[in-house]
Design an enzyme around this catalytic site. Structure first.
Site, PDB file in Angstrom:
ATOM      1  CE  LYS A   1      52.369  42.235  -2.311  1.00  0.00           C
ATOM      2  NZ  LYS A   1      53.797  42.538  -2.175  1.00  0.00           N
TER       3      LYS A   1
ATOM      4  N   GLY B   1      45.519  48.754  -7.218  1.00  0.00           N
ATOM      5  CA  GLY B   1      46.065  48.082  -8.387  1.00  0.00           C
ATOM      6  C   GLY B   1      45.908  46.590  -8.271  1.00  0.00           C
ATOM      7  CD  GLU B   2      42.918  42.152 -10.046  1.00  0.00           C
ATOM      8  OE1 GLU B   2      42.055  43.050 -10.037  1.00  0.00           O
ATOM      9  OE2 GLU B   2      42.677  40.953 -10.129  1.00  0.00           O
ATOM     10  N   GLY B   3      47.630  42.878  -9.747  1.00  0.00           N
ATOM     11  CA  GLY B   3      48.724  42.272 -10.499  1.00  0.00           C
ATOM     12  C   GLY B   3      48.548  40.780 -10.612  1.00  0.00           C
TER      13      GLY B   3
ATOM     14  CE1 TYR C   1      52.741  37.676  -4.375  1.00  0.00           C
ATOM     15  CE2 TYR C   1      53.403  39.081  -6.196  1.00  0.00           C
ATOM     16  CZ  TYR C   1      53.520  38.703  -4.874  1.00  0.00           C
ATOM     17  OH  TYR C   1      54.400  39.334  -4.053  1.00  0.00           O
ATOM     18  CB  ALA C   2      49.276  40.714  -4.738  1.00  0.00           C
ATOM     19  CB  VAL C   3      44.082  42.651  -5.288  1.00  0.00           C
ATOM     20  CG1 VAL C   3      43.280  43.913  -5.545  1.00  0.00           C
ATOM     21  CG2 VAL C   3      43.712  41.562  -6.255  1.00  0.00           C
ATOM     22  CB  VAL C   4      47.846  46.801  -3.778  1.00  0.00           C
ATOM     23  CG1 VAL C   4      48.177  47.740  -2.639  1.00  0.00           C
ATOM     24  CG2 VAL C   4      48.973  45.828  -4.005  1.00  0.00           C
TER      25      VAL C   4
ATOM     26  CG  ASP D   1      64.005  43.245  -6.702  1.00  0.00           C
ATOM     27  OD1 ASP D   1      64.798  43.687  -7.553  1.00  0.00           O
ATOM     28  OD2 ASP D   1      62.790  43.157  -6.898  1.00  0.00           O
TER      29      ASP D   1
END
Lengths: 318, 486
Positions: free
Chosen positions: B105, B79-81, B83-86, B200
């Site tokens: 990550k 996945g990609e978000g 601020y990070a790509v996993v 969190d």
């Protein structure tokens, strides 16, 4: 502070010995010499540079109105970094700004990268690139060189904790605090656990400083790094008087009260003797501090400033 | 089993004997919970940061980095978000060790903004580097990639608690719930013992390893306890799990915020839907007042002095007592309810610590916590994608995609586990009606989010009773809960 010092990465990976530090520095120097950099860009002696960087960091921190804790973290990062990377391979001004930037994030008082760059430029002018990306890139290198071990445990908390049981006066706390600030010029934070450094500062503040007071009639607060000129002056006297004190301590871990308000001092020395604090380490720390104040006396920032400028220009590092 | 009922109250334990006593939470000893084997088992599974790479600090750093990098391979993107790509990857097999799957990550540094590494990433690295515990996700390594990205190599965990909760085809026994709670509390205890607040806690940050062991993850909002008198932000913790003091804008709070969040996770494990799912911050606070009680000077001295305090609308609800919790969460049993109540106290000072929670009788009573290996699982491909997307999500966000935000994946189906009372449909509506009944109160509501409330006006009379019940001396009968369906 987070996590536990005893299980911390600081203790596991960043508590070194003098020999190890000397080795690491020597290794970097030799590499520089082999590459021909050593000769081309002579740098002042290490202690001198540390004083200079400390001075620079402090000025930058003051402009950003930082608390002492992030500043101390930044100083620690810079020290750790320069154990692994040669100064001659970096732009020291950019590096120290990066340390401040990262330390602020780490200590939960983040500063915008833009304001760090702006303030640093105000201090170091053309040596700090305007492009914030440079600092961001530098931050990345810093984290990598630190092996992402980022939490640093500082002696300030110990000082705050023991002030009540030890019945330290405000004056003494202030003085000890200043000694702690100065300790970041030395390698102490790389060598000893924070509580040892804290007790050294208390020892200096309670036993050594009053002696200077009476002898030289110097204002103790002058030994804060803030007032450098005075500090340098005070340094010498600390050196002389505490050598005498040292002998007494090492003899019995208890101090001959001499002409001070003796009840309190003997109480204090009793506490030190019974506390199980490693007196050996404290004496070594004390000596480190003394030699710092000695070096401080002859130190001027001119030599450092010029040689660093020559380095940055020469290697086009800015 | 009953020996642990007089716990030392302090979180940091004074001496070695005490530490030995706490080992049940670390590696099973003395406190004959049948979980003794579990931690040891998981312990051998956890690969702590590799010592050989860390010890050689004086090596050429470039080499060190390359060597670290070479230990891992990237298999495919999860996945990609923002601020990070996993990526899913694995550690290459060595002569002595087989290949281990890992999550890599990659923090984007070199984005167009280029303004340094985000606080989330920094915090994650900072705390995971220091915290090592079987119930905390392990940061195996950190290395930098060639185009200057920071890569965090994390233990690979293939599902999370949210997936288990939402998968209503699974029946969760009380032993299962106990086991997850136990493991979460152990992880949390370790954080708090190390002066770190997670900030969190929610089901999708409680990840599950293939062997069933639960681990706290996502330290993007975590921070160490502030020094006395230093402010902390109250803008933390995903809304549904946020404790009341943060809604009131408390600047000084402590590890008890995590306990409250975990208490709500506990409820959710039993109900299979979020217990308090507010649409807005204000709505969330209403829900807290309604279901747990209205904070007042009596049950929470000093609450009115909090910066963001405002008086709750409607008739104040007395802080809920045992009767309410027993009715609502009967399945937890007496000791479970007692624990839950201690975790959900309104006044943060009255909440139990993680340490006290671990000493609860509940954990040492039958049904015993399930062995992690026997816990219900949600394996397979979807799990991996889900965790991938969770990992890249920014901390504190409820949903991964705008899509999900539109249609939250909360299934309020009538299919429920046999053990736990289902949530009647009214729970959704109840808070809104409460507000409806106090209509003169101006709500700072975003209207788009409460479309569904209007249709449910007819249920109102039932809920109007509730405030009245609350004013009696006895704790009110739990509204809507009398319609328990089994």
């Amino acid at each position: 502070m987070a996590a536990n010092f005893w299980t911390s990465t600081q203790r596991a990976h960043w508590q070194l010995t003098r020999e190890k530090i000397a080795d690491m520095r020597k290794g970097l120097d030799e590499e520089d010499t082999n590459k021909g950099l050593g000769l081309a860009f002579p740098l002042p002696e290490h202690k001198q540079l540390q004083l200079y960087f400390h001075h620079c960091l402090q000025r930058l921190a003051r402009r950003l109105q930082l608390r002492q804790q992030p500043l101390a973290t930044a100083e620690t990062y810079l020290k750790r970094f320069y154990l692994k990377v040669s100064i001659r391979d970096t732009n020291p001004y950019l590096m120290l700004s990066t340390c401040v930037y990262l330390a602020c994030k780490m200590e939960e008082c983040p500063q915008h990268i833009r304001s760090v760059v702006n303030e640093a430029r105000a201090l170091f002018q053309e040596f700090i690139p305007q492009d914030i990306a440079k600092l961001a890139e530098c931050e990345f290198h810093l984290i990598s060189e630190l092996n992402s071990y980022l939490i640093v445990h500082h002696p300030y908390r110990t000082l705050m904790e023991v002030q009540v049981p030890l019945k330290l006066s405000t004056d003494e706390i202030m003085a000890a605090w200043s000694f702690l600030n100065d300790s970041y010029i030395t390698d102490l934070i790389l060598l000893y656990p924070p509580h040892t450094i804290a007790f050294t500062a208390i020892f200096l503040a309670v036993f050594v400083r009053p002696a200077i007071h009476t002898q030289a009639n110097l204002n103790a607060s002058g030994s804060t790094a803030l007032g450098m000129g005075t500090a340098a002056g005070a340094g010498g006297s600390i050196a002389q008087s505490s050598v005498g004190q040292n002998a007494a301590v090492s003899a019995a871990s208890g101090i001959n009260p001499q002409n001070h308000s003796s009840a309190r001092l003997s109480q204090m020395s009793e506490w030190f003797a019974e506390s199980g604090v490693e007196m050996e380490a404290i004496i070594e720390c004390t000596q480190e501090m003394i030699s710092l104040y000695d070096a401080w006396e002859t130190w001027t920032d001119k030599v450092c400033r010029e040689s660093v400028a020559r380095l940055i220009r020469g290697r086009q590092l800015s | 089993m009953s020996a642990t009922n007089s716990p030392p109250t302090s979180a940091t334990l004074p001496n070695a004997t005490a530490i030995r006593r706490t080992l049940p939470f670390g590696n099973g000893n003395g406190n004959n919970t049948p979980l003794s084997a579990m931690v040891a088992e998981s312990g051998s599974d956890v690969k702590l940061p590799n010592d050989d790479s860390d010890a050689s600090d004086n090596d050429d750093p470039d080499d060190l980095n390359t060597r670290t990098k070479k230990k891992y391979t990237k298999d495919r993107k999860l996945g990609e978000g923002a601020y990070a790509v996993v990526n899913l990857g694995h550690r290459r097999a060595t002569a002595t060790e087989p290949a281990v799957p890992v999550a890599i990550k990659k923090i984007k540094v070199n984005t167009e903004f280029r303004d340094g590494i985000t606080m989330d990433a920094i915090r994650e690295v900072k705390y995971l580097r220091e915290l090592h515990h079987p119930n905390i996700i392990a940061l195996l390594d950190v290395f930098s990639s060639k185009n200057q990205n920071l890569c965090l190599v994390l233990e690979f965990l293939d599902s999370d608690l949210e997936m288990i909760i939402r998968d209503t085809s699974q029946t969760l026994s009380m032993g299962d719930i106990k086991s997850w709670m136990l493991m979460s509390l152990r992880g949390l205890w370790w954080c708090h013992k190390s002066f770190v607040i997670h900030r969190d806690i929610k089901p999708n940050n409680l990840l599950l390893a293939a062997n069933g062991v639960l681990k706290l993850a996502d330290f993007g909002l975590a921070r160490s306890f502030a020094d006395p008198k230093r402010h902390m932000t109250h803008q933390v913790i995903t809304r549904w799990y946020r404790p009341p003091e943060l809604f009131y804008g408390a600047k000084f709070y402590s590890s008890s915020v995590d306990i409250f969040s975990l208490g709500l996770v506990f409820c959710e494990l039993m109900l299979r839907v979020p217990f308090l799912a507010g649409n807005t911050d204000l709505h969330q606070l209403e829900l807290i007042c309604q279901w747990l009680g209205t904070p007042t000077e009596e049950n929470w001295p000093g609450v009115t002095t909090l910066p963001g305090y405002h008086e709750a609308s409607g008739t104040p609800v007395k802080e809920r007592g045992t009767d309410f919790f027993m009715n609502t969460f009967l399945a937890a049993g007496e000791s479970g309810v007692e624990l839950l109540m201690k975790m959900l106290r309104l006044d943060p000072r009255k909440r139990c610590s993680a340490r006290e929670a671990l000493d609860s009788k509940w954990f040492s009573q039958e049904p015993y916590p399930t062995q992690p290996a026997n816990l219900p699982k949600k394996g397979g491909g979807k799990g991996i994608e889900k965790v991938g997307s969770d990992l890249k999500r920014k901390a504190g966000e409820l949903f991964n995609t705008p899509d999900e935000r539109e249609n939250p994946v909360i299934t309020r189906k009538k299919k429920h586990s046999a053990v736990v009372a289902p949530v009647p449909e009214e729970i959704e509506n109840a808070p809104n009606e409460e507000m409806g009944s106090s209509d003169d109160e101006e709500m700072e509501y975003t209207n788009d989010e409460e479309t569904e409330n209007e249709d449910n006006e007819e249920v109102e009379p039932k809920n109007v009773d509730k405030p009245q019940a609350g004013s009696k001396t006895n704790p009110p009968p739990p509204p809507t809960r009398n319609t328990r369906e089994l």
